[in-house]
Design an enzyme around this catalytic site. Structure first.
Site, mmCIF file in Angstrom:
data_model
loop_
_atom_site.group_PDB
_atom_site.id
_atom_site.type_symbol
_atom_site.label_atom_id
_atom_site.label_comp_id
_atom_site.label_asym_id
_atom_site.label_seq_id
_atom_site.Cartn_x
_atom_site.Cartn_y
_atom_site.Cartn_z
ATOM 1 N N SER A 27 33.708 30.794 29.662
ATOM 2 C CA SER A 27 32.416 31.497 29.702
ATOM 3 C C SER A 27 31.232 30.538 29.702
ATOM 4 O O SER A 27 31.186 29.591 28.897
ATOM 5 C CB SER A 27 32.332 32.399 28.467
ATOM 6 O OG SER A 27 31.108 33.076 28.441
ATOM 7 N N GLY A 28 30.290 30.772 30.614
ATOM 8 C CA GLY A 28 29.012 30.060 30.574
ATOM 9 C C GLY A 28 29.033 28.583 30.905
ATOM 10 O O GLY A 28 28.040 27.891 30.712
ATOM 11 N N SER A 72 35.888 33.852 30.114
ATOM 12 C CA SER A 72 34.809 34.615 30.755
ATOM 13 C C SER A 72 34.614 35.969 30.086
ATOM 14 O O SER A 72 35.579 36.617 29.681
ATOM 15 C CB SER A 72 35.171 34.823 32.222
ATOM 16 O OG SER A 72 34.387 35.863 32.768
ATOM 17 N N SER A 73 33.371 36.403 29.983
ATOM 18 C CA SER A 73 33.099 37.694 29.349
ATOM 19 C C SER A 73 33.674 38.857 30.154
ATOM 20 O O SER A 73 33.771 39.967 29.655
ATOM 21 C CB SER A 73 31.590 37.870 29.156
ATOM 22 O OG SER A 73 30.922 37.652 30.365
ATOM 23 N N ASP A 74 34.093 38.604 31.399
ATOM 24 C CA ASP A 74 34.715 39.653 32.205
ATOM 25 C C ASP A 74 36.233 39.671 32.042
ATOM 26 O O ASP A 74 36.928 40.383 32.773
ATOM 27 C CB ASP A 74 34.364 39.447 33.690
ATOM 28 C CG ASP A 74 32.870 39.594 33.939
ATOM 29 O OD1 ASP A 74 32.358 40.698 33.731
ATOM 30 O OD2 ASP A 74 32.232 38.602 34.316
ATOM 31 N N ASP A 97 39.014 44.707 60.568
ATOM 32 C CA ASP A 97 40.083 43.702 60.512
ATOM 33 C C ASP A 97 40.568 43.504 59.073
ATOM 34 O O ASP A 97 41.629 42.923 58.852
ATOM 35 C CB ASP A 97 39.583 42.353 61.057
ATOM 36 C CG ASP A 97 39.528 42.348 62.583
ATOM 37 O OD1 ASP A 97 40.221 43.166 63.212
ATOM 38 O OD2 ASP A 97 38.800 41.508 63.142
ATOM 39 N N GLY A 118 29.860 34.204 38.273
ATOM 40 C CA GLY A 118 31.093 34.555 38.956
ATOM 41 C C GLY A 118 32.282 33.938 38.262
ATOM 42 O O GLY A 118 32.132 33.019 37.437
ATOM 43 N N ASN A 119 33.479 34.439 38.556
ATOM 44 C CA ASN A 119 34.692 33.882 37.952
ATOM 45 C C ASN A 119 35.917 34.315 38.752
ATOM 46 O O ASN A 119 35.926 35.344 39.402
ATOM 47 C CB ASN A 119 34.837 34.324 36.485
ATOM 48 C CG ASN A 119 34.554 35.812 36.317
ATOM 49 O OD1 ASN A 119 35.347 36.640 36.746
ATOM 50 N ND2 ASN A 119 33.425 36.150 35.698
ATOM 51 N N HIS A 169 35.333 37.884 40.668
ATOM 52 C CA HIS A 169 34.105 38.639 40.406
ATOM 53 C C HIS A 169 32.923 37.738 40.740
ATOM 54 O O HIS A 169 32.886 36.587 40.322
ATOM 55 C CB HIS A 169 34.047 39.054 38.935
ATOM 56 C CG HIS A 169 32.732 39.681 38.549
ATOM 57 N ND1 HIS A 169 32.161 40.699 39.265
ATOM 58 C CD2 HIS A 169 31.879 39.418 37.524
ATOM 59 C CE1 HIS A 169 31.020 41.049 38.695
ATOM 60 N NE2 HIS A 169 30.826 40.288 37.646
ATOM 61 N N HIS A 185 26.229 47.207 39.373
ATOM 62 C CA HIS A 185 26.656 45.902 38.893
ATOM 63 C C HIS A 185 26.881 44.945 40.076
ATOM 64 O O HIS A 185 25.903 44.420 40.597
ATOM 65 C CB HIS A 185 27.910 46.108 38.024
ATOM 66 C CG HIS A 185 28.394 44.881 37.335
ATOM 67 N ND1 HIS A 185 29.361 44.918 36.360
ATOM 68 C CD2 HIS A 185 28.074 43.593 37.482
ATOM 69 C CE1 HIS A 185 29.593 43.683 35.938
ATOM 70 N NE2 HIS A 185 28.822 42.872 36.599
ATOM 71 N N HIS A 215 28.371 37.862 41.827
ATOM 72 C CA HIS A 215 27.145 38.635 42.034
ATOM 73 C C HIS A 215 26.555 38.208 43.379
ATOM 74 O O HIS A 215 25.345 37.993 43.485
ATOM 75 C CB HIS A 215 26.143 38.386 40.907
ATOM 76 C CG HIS A 215 26.488 39.054 39.620
ATOM 77 N ND1 HIS A 215 25.597 39.773 38.871
ATOM 78 C CD2 HIS A 215 27.669 39.126 38.953
ATOM 79 C CE1 HIS A 215 26.194 40.242 37.782
ATOM 80 N NE2 HIS A 215 27.446 39.860 37.796
ATOM 81 N N TYR A 260 47.625 39.453 64.818
ATOM 82 C CA TYR A 260 46.238 39.027 64.810
ATOM 83 C C TYR A 260 45.957 37.756 64.004
ATOM 84 O O TYR A 260 46.600 37.473 63.009
ATOM 85 C CB TYR A 260 45.381 40.148 64.233
ATOM 86 C CG TYR A 260 43.927 39.829 64.213
ATOM 87 C CD1 TYR A 260 43.188 39.868 65.381
ATOM 88 C CD2 TYR A 260 43.315 39.477 63.028
ATOM 89 C CE1 TYR A 260 41.844 39.576 65.359
ATOM 90 C CE2 TYR A 260 41.975 39.182 62.997
ATOM 91 C CZ TYR A 260 41.242 39.229 64.163
ATOM 92 O OH TYR A 260 39.906 38.937 64.134
#
Lengths: 233, 233, 233, 233
Positions: free
Chosen positions: A47-48, A76-78, A122, A30-31, A97, A173, A99, A231
């Site tokens: 990354s990583g 990050s690779s994204d 909501d 995630g990132n 992002h 994905h 998973h 709300y």
């Protein structure tokens, strides 16, 4: 080292650290990024690198073409997906992002998450959209770059605005979420995971369950987002 | 006491302690080993000892025939399985066995885990193989020794290499994972559990779900493992 | 106050405290007892007291007729069930009752838990038996007393010994486990919950899944419990 | 600042803090209130404030018409629902609203939770009722106010008393629970979530599962709530 980007680096660090705290990531899956519109750059997780080794200074500064501006680590690779979205969506401040388990299961099933209750309503009045898997040509090309266009195209096809719908599944994905701030984007990531889990359980408890009726959707959206919003639990 | 094996004992201890931290074991239902190729031995968890009572010195040193070389405890009852794999697979550095919940449920169902998404494809491009239950003759024989051959035979039948596929389910039993290091093998055990959980949910959300298309499988594998690998979130 | 029962009070206290630590109870939904065969009594959790307020001295001492021998609190409402089992099963040292989630779901479904894998076979070679709901007459009578007979009758009907099968589901209700010591009974309660969870997942992943074949059942039981037992991970 | 309401503010604060501790809320998705019958007011969580920023002084004091009597924050957006219930149900002391995962899934499925076991029967002898979604007119009107009437109407239609049944699902929305004290209402919220989870699992393990038979329902209710109640594990 320049202190020019210290603010977004610290925000990006804090927001990234919320992902494991909220149970949304395993290892480095995630990132989060935070944009500085004035400078035309964003700060993103390297990354990583395991979360417990992160620090504000390890965040990488990248421009909207995906080129590194400052930082010793690899972004990050994204990163290119983030860059495309920042370039085209002028009012977002942060992107996430992950998973996360249930949202990823819906993405793998290539299904939109139906709006079954007010917890969902909501936050958004549409089903959570799931973008169709990419064409083979896009996959062979600049993959992460194309993922950004895949996300934008899906919203466009459904006539939805990124200002109203701040979360999406990328088919096969995993989820992406965004918001006016990185904190809001992280909040959306956690809400999406819970909405995904509840929808899965709802269908298990009652197959062919009807969706929320239009009048309830509208009421819940307006009391939170409408002109007379009141709300907040 | 000899300090000759101190390095692998400490690595084995640290790797074993990751199993409860990652939620992969109940009581003593798991074990990790670390090999020293030069010395022709590996360090493995002693049998039946609770994790909180372990120490580096309690690790048992065993050769590739499964004979204890050093250590006062009895080595894990799965030791012969580890020994067979080290003997035949020259490039692995560590092996993990757990009874983690979701991976074990797939093993009990005697099904391969279908490749449904990129979380899976980032780690292996095949379905996670599930070895068929042993023949009655093998079971009556040297059971744990035969489990090693059962694992190797399954990969061979499917034309897979242990270098590409670092995880497997043993039908009716539970998962084994491996890697160039014990840390990588532990990482694989946690990834397998999450992939198993996501695949279970994916099938619940969409029965008869199609698998990931070939072009996406290839892209995700190559960006992480290919010659121009750049991946890492 | 007499110190005569100090030993079993402390053991009962420690064993009871393991239930919330292992995630087997919500609020006060469970209890453990420890027997002193010489004195003909057992120590059991007081009724309705939250776990964090327990102490060794709050344990209640009860005889095999269910009568309080020492202690100011009221003994657990399941006390008579424990008393019946201690009276009839001379080789058990501890009993556990919980409403742990997955085991209770199987009890509510009134189904035996099928033996699907070696995790199960390492502990018992039969399906986990589920006693049929009580007759209306027994329910209207001395309910908790009758629950003890319901458990014994179920084992008898299936020709099973309490020495081999140390766990059972009471139909519509929840699990009971036992063992030579209270620690073993608690261990069995946690194993049962995990076996129940895995069996539920196994059937979800593969409806109509075949059970473990006889040769594997036998092998796994004997390596742990047979005359040449060597098992322990 | 007046100390007149200090007691209920502290109770409300403590009760609200139990919701995240029991895993019943994500972010601010829940609220607890405590009534002072003498003063004709109740203390309730302020709207949209994260749990970790709450304090006794941040609780808002509101009358039975839903008007703020004391406090600087805005009261929870569900305040009018609480007000209606306090006004009409004279013997309750506290109310809880959450979006806990399993109970909310049943509410989204618009199904009553069937009484499958004694865990359920120890707390209520009826299925947990799920109120039908509101009419469009009620939704367009004073929504949260109407939710109170929706709850009362559902009990009335089924001929149930709020004194016997202290929990309910609001169709498409989420659960409400109540009790003589706020602590009891929080206890009921946790019990409801567990009962909802067990019922979901029970139906997965055995579709078309029969409900608990009448004699067992009666026995379990009476040993806890009857004139000769003796129950408490």
């Amino acid at each position: 080292m320049s202190n020019r980007y210290q603010g977004i680096k610290e925000q990006a660090y804090e927001a990234n650290m919320q992902l494991p705290a909220l149970g949304l990531v395993l290892f480095t899956f995630g990132n989060v990024s935070v944009v500085d519109r004035g400078a035309g750059v964003f700060a993103i997780k390297p990354s990583g690198v395991p979360y417990k080794l992160l620090s504000p200074d390890s965040m990488v500064i990248v421009d909207f073409e995906g080129k590194t501006v400052e930082g010793t680590g690899r972004p990050s690779s994204d990163t290119k997906t983030h860059a495309v979205l920042y370039k085209h969506w002028e009012e977002i401040g942060g992107i996430v992002h992950t998973h996360s388990t249930y949202a990823t299961a819906w993405a793998q099933a290539q299904r939109d998450i139906p709006i079954y209750g007010t917890t969902h309503a909501d936050h958004l009045t549409a089903d959570v959209p799931c973008a169709a898997p990419m064409s083979d040509e896009m996959i062979k090309g600049n993959y992460e770059h194309e993922t950004g266009f895949q996300i934008m195209q899906c919203l466009q096809e459904r006539n939805l605005s990124y200002k109203d719908v701040e979360m999406m599944l990328v088919g096969n994905h995993a989820p992406f979420t965004w918001g006016k701030t990185a904190d809001k984007a992280v909040y959306n990531a956690a809400v999406l995971e819970e909405v995904a889990r509840m929808a899965y359980l709802t269908e298990s408890i009652r197959p062919e369950c009807p969706k929320l009726k239009e009048s309830l959707i509208k009421k819940h959206f307006e009391r939170k987002h409408g002109p007379d919003a009141y709300y907040g639990q």
